[in-house]
Design a protein around this motif. Structure first.
Motif, mmCIF file in Angstrom:
data_model
loop_
_atom_site.group_PDB
_atom_site.id
_atom_site.type_symbol
_atom_site.label_atom_id
_atom_site.label_comp_id
_atom_site.label_asym_id
_atom_site.label_seq_id
_atom_site.Cartn_x
_atom_site.Cartn_y
_atom_site.Cartn_z
ATOM 1 N N THR A 1 0.821 -1.208 0.000
ATOM 2 C CA THR A 1 0.000 0.000 0.000
ATOM 3 C C THR A 1 0.858 1.261 0.000
ATOM 4 O OG1 THR A 1 -0.179 0.162 2.418
ATOM 5 C CG2 THR A 1 -1.781 -1.224 1.276
ATOM 6 N N ALA A 2 2.112 1.128 0.406
ATOM 7 C CA ALA A 2 3.043 2.262 0.406
ATOM 8 C C ALA A 2 4.439 1.740 0.079
ATOM 9 C CB ALA A 2 3.026 2.960 1.765
ATOM 10 N N PRO A 3 4.635 1.207 -1.141
ATOM 11 C CA PRO A 3 5.931 0.599 -1.486
ATOM 12 C C PRO A 3 7.001 1.649 -1.706
ATOM 13 C CG PRO A 3 4.474 0.570 -3.378
ATOM 14 C CD PRO A 3 3.661 1.107 -2.239
ATOM 15 N N ASN A 4 8.188 1.356 -1.236
ATOM 16 C CA ASN A 4 9.300 2.280 -1.450
ATOM 17 C C ASN A 4 10.610 1.530 -1.316
ATOM 18 O OD1 ASN A 4 8.978 1.890 1.415
ATOM 19 N ND2 ASN A 4 10.442 3.528 1.730
ATOM 20 N N GLY A 5 11.665 2.068 -1.894
ATOM 21 C CA GLY A 5 13.042 1.686 -1.778
ATOM 22 C C GLY A 5 13.321 0.209 -1.505
ATOM 23 N N PRO A 6 14.489 -0.081 -0.916
ATOM 24 C CA PRO A 6 15.430 0.889 -0.345
ATOM 25 C C PRO A 6 16.166 1.710 -1.398
ATOM 26 C CG PRO A 6 16.373 -1.312 -0.287
ATOM 27 C CD PRO A 6 14.965 -1.469 -0.773
ATOM 28 N N GLY A 7 16.669 2.866 -0.960
ATOM 29 C CA GLY A 7 17.423 3.734 -1.851
ATOM 30 C C GLY A 7 16.582 4.188 -3.037
ATOM 31 N N THR A 8 17.146 4.050 -4.228
ATOM 32 C CA THR A 8 16.453 4.475 -5.436
ATOM 33 C C THR A 8 15.645 3.344 -6.079
ATOM 34 O OG1 THR A 8 18.384 3.947 -6.811
ATOM 35 C CG2 THR A 8 18.237 6.182 -5.911
ATOM 36 N N TRP A 9 15.623 2.184 -5.450
ATOM 37 C CA TRP A 9 14.915 1.039 -6.010
ATOM 38 C C TRP A 9 13.422 1.334 -6.150
ATOM 39 C CZ3 TRP A 9 15.468 -3.007 -8.807
ATOM 40 C CH2 TRP A 9 14.547 -4.059 -8.771
ATOM 41 N N ARG A 10 12.855 0.871 -7.246
ATOM 42 C CA ARG A 10 11.426 1.010 -7.474
ATOM 43 C C ARG A 10 10.827 -0.391 -7.561
ATOM 44 N NH1 ARG A 10 9.541 5.771 -11.396
ATOM 45 N NH2 ARG A 10 10.897 6.796 -9.885
ATOM 46 N N PRO A 11 10.262 -0.891 -6.458
ATOM 47 C CA PRO A 11 9.727 -2.260 -6.469
ATOM 48 C C PRO A 11 8.514 -2.368 -7.378
ATOM 49 C CG PRO A 11 9.109 -1.138 -4.448
ATOM 50 C CD PRO A 11 10.065 -0.227 -5.161
ATOM 51 N N ALA A 12 8.237 -3.575 -7.828
ATOM 52 C CA ALA A 12 7.143 -3.793 -8.775
ATOM 53 C C ALA A 12 5.813 -3.287 -8.243
ATOM 54 C CB ALA A 12 7.054 -5.283 -9.111
ATOM 55 N N ALA A 13 5.571 -3.447 -6.940
ATOM 56 C CA ALA A 13 4.290 -3.024 -6.367
ATOM 57 C C ALA A 13 4.059 -1.534 -6.500
ATOM 58 C CB ALA A 13 4.224 -3.429 -4.895
ATOM 59 N N GLN A 14 5.115 -0.775 -6.747
ATOM 60 C CA GLN A 14 4.967 0.671 -6.861
ATOM 61 C C GLN A 14 4.370 1.088 -8.201
ATOM 62 O OE1 GLN A 14 8.462 2.716 -5.584
ATOM 63 N NE2 GLN A 14 7.738 4.735 -6.180
ATOM 64 N N TYR A 15 4.588 0.290 -9.248
ATOM 65 C CA TYR A 15 4.106 0.707 -10.566
ATOM 66 C C TYR A 15 3.211 -0.323 -11.243
ATOM 67 C CZ TYR A 15 8.243 -2.065 -11.818
ATOM 68 O OH TYR A 15 9.185 -3.059 -11.916
ATOM 69 N N ALA A 16 3.203 -1.584 -10.790
ATOM 70 C CA ALA A 16 2.419 -2.636 -11.439
ATOM 71 C C ALA A 16 1.310 -3.110 -10.512
ATOM 72 C CB ALA A 16 3.316 -3.811 -11.817
ATOM 73 N N ALA A 17 0.119 -3.244 -11.053
ATOM 74 C CA ALA A 17 -0.991 -3.773 -10.266
ATOM 75 C C ALA A 17 -0.856 -5.286 -10.146
ATOM 76 C CB ALA A 17 -2.315 -3.409 -10.927
ATOM 77 N N ASP A 18 -1.096 -5.789 -8.952
ATOM 78 C CA ASP A 18 -1.042 -7.237 -8.749
ATOM 79 C C ASP A 18 -2.281 -7.886 -9.352
ATOM 80 O OD1 ASP A 18 -2.256 -5.792 -6.389
ATOM 81 O OD2 ASP A 18 -2.929 -7.821 -5.949
ATOM 82 N N ARG A 19 -2.143 -9.175 -9.676
ATOM 83 C CA ARG A 19 -3.258 -9.936 -10.227
ATOM 84 C C ARG A 19 -3.450 -11.219 -9.424
ATOM 85 N NH1 ARG A 19 -1.210 -9.439 -16.289
ATOM 86 N NH2 ARG A 19 0.732 -9.116 -15.126
ATOM 87 N N SER A 20 -4.627 -11.805 -9.567
ATOM 88 C CA SER A 20 -5.004 -12.964 -8.764
ATOM 89 C C SER A 20 -5.750 -13.953 -9.642
ATOM 90 C CB SER A 20 -5.896 -12.520 -7.595
ATOM 91 O OG SER A 20 -6.449 -13.635 -6.912
ATOM 92 N N THR A 21 -5.711 -15.233 -9.259
ATOM 93 C CA THR A 21 -6.525 -16.250 -9.929
ATOM 94 C C THR A 21 -7.494 -16.916 -8.952
ATOM 95 O OG1 THR A 21 -4.796 -17.933 -9.587
ATOM 96 C CG2 THR A 21 -4.775 -16.749 -11.692
ATOM 97 N N VAL A 22 -7.718 -16.305 -7.791
ATOM 98 C CA VAL A 22 -8.659 -16.869 -6.816
ATOM 99 C C VAL A 22 -10.058 -16.395 -7.211
ATOM 100 C CG1 VAL A 22 -9.243 -17.136 -4.384
ATOM 101 C CG2 VAL A 22 -6.859 -16.790 -5.059
ATOM 102 N N SER A 23 -10.636 -17.079 -8.193
ATOM 103 C CA SER A 23 -11.899 -16.626 -8.767
ATOM 104 C C SER A 23 -12.911 -17.753 -8.924
ATOM 105 C CB SER A 23 -11.648 -15.961 -10.128
ATOM 106 O OG SER A 23 -10.967 -16.842 -11.003
ATOM 107 N N ALA A 24 -12.675 -18.883 -8.276
ATOM 108 C CA ALA A 24 -13.619 -19.999 -8.355
ATOM 109 C C ALA A 24 -13.528 -20.827 -7.087
ATOM 110 C CB ALA A 24 -13.316 -20.871 -9.578
#
Length: 695
Positions: A386-409
């Protein structure tokens, strides 16, 4: 063995060349000679047609021609075939966890080496050290995975092993095999490029048909083509390669094809770091293109515009970011790829994210340490999507990519099994005492690691390997001050479940103090409801509790968009071993039929009084087969001991399994008894089917 890019930079600087995206036999780890008549199946690898001239195979390698491959003649096919279908239709994108994560823009590809080209076991491994494995679990952020590897002394076309494909497919992620044409400086030959694009008397490409047949037979999703042999190619060879790619795409539109930005329309290798006139002809007939690391912000902006001019999405371009050497310490101009305040420019290709494992000290690292580090890599320094950051200048995937799920049945069940462990557990009891890895046994795991709500100090959340309900791991929540003054709400799964009532079942334990647990469910209206739990029974120190799901209005089905737990009480630690959601309890699956030993090899030690006289056999390796069971999630294999206890030998999603080491319990044991059970969607086991091996 895949080559470190840092080593490549050093080596190629000395050669006056530029670094490449590949491997070299010079970096391969020496391997012991293969035991005679070993029954161990390995992941498959080939040369296109002909073999290296003037040299012998690297240690342990067996040279094979893809052109000569036939499924009917493949003795290891049953062990290398994925059986889990790709869950694309079940995959969905929930509302992002944070405002900077984009659901419809940059997608992520990962290039991962799970093991060496040679002697990469088909079905995971067991034994001391086997738990020390890159058990990738953050599938929620990935669009596709490339099974990385290949070398000129072993083989240059790799088929992914089945456990990787099975785990990815459960999460809706495509897996690609690798076609690697190495530079001449590292053993490459332009002959292999010509072998690949050769035509028959009718003008067809024989290797196109073979690549398609391998992918469909083995059950993976396509190919990553990496042509880096620069040794006198010309425009005619380039034209042939374009036609090859075109034929592959046209003949199998259901398969994915990713082109690596190296070989170009001049017939030479010239890394562009961009989409341009020199590689657009290849991209035109590919699903995606991996843009080489030599990109710049200006090149990427121009590439995005070029893709649009071709009628293609700029997110079909995977901009390469090399994390093999430095992981989250890698410095990149992230705003050139995934800017936070405007549309993303391209997609992203992460090269070798298994840094999260290999950057830990190999002698002391544990599975729990690896997963904690891997969570940081994907969701940020504080593992809070919900508040992804760093460390340093790193940009983790959660900061720019929406997660997906297959729990739908329904039904849905998980025991938080990560696909490796230091032991194996069933119903909370340890039945296997050795390390193991097999990603095909991995459960669907929480995608948002970890979304926690509390007014107090944030607890530590992660996978734990000291106790489990089923498999090798459980989920552990540790709060230094306990949960009494500051209750903790933990999101577990984003779902899209249509339910008309039903049950949520938790299997949990409290190692320290007492804790009360409620189930939290979020409806399609965004409202969070707390459901009280009722204790049903206690099994081997674990509590089984249930909560009843509410019906929709007018007794119609309602939708559940998220499931979590709320913890209160004085406990400072709480462990969740399993979670299941169902409208009615499912019957156990049918037991496997026609279980049989198809081959075996017994080992006898030498007599203590003679170096040549064998004594009673004590160990064996063997191959098992059985008939698939409709609806089985996977199968588990045990040895039944003389006292009736069971010893876990392994598991697989397929209907064949290799047992590397079956031990005789005593000199009086005449036969080793083995049993195979099918495991259903709610993790209930069938009755066993047994077979035996005479000692």
């Amino acid at each position: 063995m895949p080559l470190s890019r840092r080593a490549l930079l050093t080596a190629t600087t000395a050669l006056g060349a530029v670094p490449f995206l590949g491997v070299t036999p010079a970096q391969a780890k020496p391997l012991a000679p293969q035991p005679p008549k070993s029954l161990q199946p390995y992941a498959s690898y080939w040369f296109p047609d002909t073999f290296p001239e003037g040299r012998n195979p690297d240690p342990g390698a067996t040279w094979r021609s893809l052109k000569a491959w036939r499924a009917a003649d493949d003795p290891d096919l049953a062990f290398n075939t994925s059986t889990v279908p790709l869950a694309t239709k079940r995959r969905f994108t929930p509302r992002p966890a944070n405002p900077t994560a984009r659901p419809d823009q940059a997608k992520i590809s990962a290039l991962v080496s799970f093991g060496p080209t040679t002697r990469n076991p088909s079905q995971g491994s067991t034994g001391p050290g086997a738990a020390d494995y890159y058990a990738l679990t953050h599938w929620a952020y990935l669009e596709e995975l490339v099974f990385w590897g290949g070398s000129s002394g072993e083989g240059i076309i790799l088929a992914p092993n089945a456990p990787v494909v099975d785990a990815a497919h459960r999460n809706g992620v495509r897996v690609l095999g690798n076609v690697f044409l190495p530079p001449v400086a590292y053993g490459g030959s332009l002959r292999w490029t010509r072998d690949l694009v050769q035509r028959d008397a009718f003008g067809r490409f024989p290797l196109v048909a073979q690549l398609i047949e391998v992918a469909r037979t083995y059950g993976f999703d396509g190919w990553f083509i990496n042509g880096e042999t620069d040794a006198g190619g010309d425009t005619q060879l380039a034209a042939d390669f374009v036609e090859f790619v075109k034929a592959l795409r046209r003949s199998a539109p259901d398969l994915s094809l990713t082109w690596y930005d190296a070989f170009n329309i001049e017939g030479r290798v010239g890394w562009q770091g961009a989409l341009n006139d020199k590689n657009a002809a290849f991209f035109q007939h590919s699903r995606t293109m991996f843009v080489d690391f030599r990109w710049s912000p200006a090149k990427l902006a121009e590439s995005a515009a070029y893709a649009k001019s071709m009628g293609r999405s700029p997110y079909d371009l995977m901009t390469g970011v090399d994390v093999e050497a430095n992981g989250w310490n890698t410095r990149e101009d992230w705003d050139a790829i995934v800017p936070a305040t405007r549309d993303h420019v391209t997609g992203l290709g992460l090269y070798r994210p298994e840094w999260t494992l290999h950057s830990l000290p190999s002698a002391t690292r544990t599975p729990a340490q690896f997963h904690a580090r891997d969570d940081q890599f994907w969701t940020g320094e504080h593992t809070d999507p919900t508040a992804p950051n760093g460390p340093g200048t790193w940009r983790p995937a959660a900061q720019y990519a929406a997660d997906r799920s297959t729990v739908s049945a329904l039904p849905f069940a998980t025991s938080f099994n990560t696909g490796h462990g230091t032991g194996w557990y069933e119903d909370g009891r340890r039945t296997g005492d050795t390390g193991w890895n097999h990603l095909g046994l991995q459960d669907l795991l929480p995608s948002r690691r970890w979304t926690v709500r509390t007014s107090g100090r944030r607890p530590q959340v992660g996978f734990d390997f000291d106790a489990a309900w089923r498999g090798g791991s459980s989920l552990l929540v540790q709060g230094a001050g306990g949960f009494a003054a500051n209750p903790v709400e933990l999101d577990l799964y984003r779902t899209r479940l249509e339910v008309g009532g039903g049950t949520v079942e938790l299997i949990h334990q409290t190692p320290q103090g007492n804790a009360a647990v409620e189930v939290t469910v979020t409806g399609s209206d965004g409202r969070v409801r707390r459901l009280a739990t009722t204790r049903v029974r206690t099994v081997n120190g674990w509590t089984v509790s249930v909560a009843r799901l509410p019906r929709g209005r007018s007794r119609t089905p309602g939708r559940v968009d998220a499931i979590g737990v709320r913890l209160t009480g004085a406990a400072t630690a709480w462990r969740l071993g399993a979670l299941s959601v169902y409208e009615r309890e499912a019957d156990a699956p049918d037991r496997p039929a026609a279980v049989r030993i198809t081959d075996h090899r017994v080992t006898s030690p030498t007599s203590p009084t003679s170096s040549t006289t064998p004594t009673t056999p004590t160990t064996a390796e063997l191959r098992l087969r059985w008939q698939p069971v409709c609806g089985a999630r996977h199968y588990e294999v045990h040895q039944v001991l003389p006292d009736g206890a069971r010893r876990f030998l392994g598991g697989t999603a397929g209907s064949a399994y290799y047992v590397p080491s079956l031990h005789r319990t005593s000199d009086t044991e005449k036969r080793a008894v083995l049993e195979v059970r099918a495991v259903g969607p709610l993790l209930s086991s069938s009755r066993p089917t047994t077979t035996s091996l005479a000692w």
